[in-house]
Write an enzyme that holds these catalytic residues in place. Structure first.
Site, PDB file in Angstrom:
ATOM      1  CB  THR A 121      -0.904   0.020   1.250  1.00  0.00           C
ATOM      2  OG1 THR A 121      -1.543   1.293   1.364  1.00  0.00           O
ATOM      3  CG2 THR A 121      -0.093  -0.202   2.521  1.00  0.00           C
ATOM      4  CE1 TYR A 158      -3.814  -1.980   4.803  1.00  0.00           C
ATOM      5  CE2 TYR A 158      -3.581   0.289   4.072  1.00  0.00           C
ATOM      6  CZ  TYR A 158      -3.734  -1.049   3.789  1.00  0.00           C
ATOM      7  OH  TYR A 158      -3.801  -1.466   2.484  1.00  0.00           O
TER       8      TYR A 158
END
Length: 328
Positions: free
Chosen positions: A117, A141
């Site tokens: 990501t 995250y």
């Protein structure tokens, strides 16, 4: 030889399965269906219900299906949720990925393509984010994904596991043929939520933060269409199979749109002037994330759906199809 797609019943994973099947690959999906849907897995793909952290199960799947490559999508992905439940994210995204990597090494898997990501870049202040920039994720995250990147790199050094790490930006849209799309009811993806508001499925749309250092004060993101993203993974897999070097590559289009710009496009394409409410910032949201995409393009990847209007139209059509599915 077959390809194992973890999380293949989810949004991005299901599009990856379609891309692989369209390319003539034999595909096995492993998904615990915590957020995915069994109906999202095409009949031509083998399906195994289970968890990537179950090493005995993963080992058995690799052996029974002759798996030579793993594409790993199974993960928790909601940034605000990661802030309130960091240990859950580290367990699901990092600990279970470690288990999957260990099993891959033990079973002699040759190629591992990892879904990472842009959140690993944190609040990097640059017009375009390149893969060699310093990494400083600002939420659990992003940190959970970065730790998984490190494990893959170390597993390559120690055991020869060959990897491609794809850091992608904001994924949106749906399969143009209507075969799959973003189906999670409480998804937080902006374009999906805005499409739901336009269709009357939500009473309004919240815009989180209007005081960022961006042209209109709202967050800027690089929106990549989901089939284009799946094709980038296929390009990366073929690169590894052809003997290419391990690689870390961004997946985006190299240009961004602000939240308010996206809202305007959704209103224009849908023809609906839905209510928008301006709200305070959410924790963990960087101001701007736009990709530098030279590396993936050098492998021959070319986007086919680089149009925000097209992406929004796909999302609207998919939400209508989902509503029809629920009503049936």
């Amino acid at each position: 030889m077959a390809v194992l797609v973890t999380g293949g019943a989810g949004y991005i994973g299901s599009h990856m399965v379609l891309e692989l099947l369209d390319a003539g690959e034999e595909v096995v999906v492993l998904d615990n269906l915590s957020t995915g849907f069994r109906w999202a897995v095409p009949q031509d793909a083998a399906f195994v219900a289970g968890d990537v952290g179950d090493q005995a199960l993963v080992a058995r799947v690799i052996e029974e299906h002759g798996i030579d490559s793993i594409l790993h999508f199974a993960a928790k992905i909601v940034v605000p949720e990661s802030v309130t439940d960091p240990l859950g994210y580290y367990f699901n995204n990092t600990v279970k990925t470690r288990a999957l990597i260990e099993t891959a090494v033990e079973k002699g898997i040759r190629n591992f393509v990892f879904s990472s990501t842009a959140a690993v870049y944190g609040n990097a202040e640059a017009p375009l984010l390149g893969e060699d920039m310093p990494l400083a994720p600002i939420n659990p995250y992003g940190r959970s994904k970065l730790m998984s990147e490190w494990m893959l790199q170390d597993a390559h050094t120690a055991h020869g596991l060959r990897y491609a790490i794809l850091r992608y930006f904001n994924v949106a849209g749906a399969d143009p043929k209507g075969r799959s799309g973003q189906s999670t009811p409480q998804a937080t993806h902006l374009i999906k939520v805005a499409a739901q508001a336009a269709l009357g499925q939500r009473p309004h749309l919240d815009v989180f933060g209007t005081d960022y250092n961006t042209p209109d004060g709202t967050c800027v993101r690089d929106y990549i269409q989901v089939n284009d993203l799946a094709r980038a993974h296929l390009v990366a897999l073929r690169h590894l199979r052809d003997g290419g070097e391990c690689a870390i590559m961004n997946c985006g289009y190299g240009h961004g749109a602000s939240v308010l710009e996206v809202v305007d496009v959704v209103k224009r394409v849908s023809g609906v002037d839905f209510e928008v409410r301006l709200s305070p910032r959410r924790p963990g949201d960087p101001a701007q994330l736009v990709a530098k995409v030279d590396r993936i393009r050098r492998l021959g990847w070319q986007p086919q759906h680089d149009s925000l209007e097209e992406i929004v139209d796909q999302a609207l059509r998919w939400e209508k199809a989902l509503a029809g599915r629920k009503a049936a």
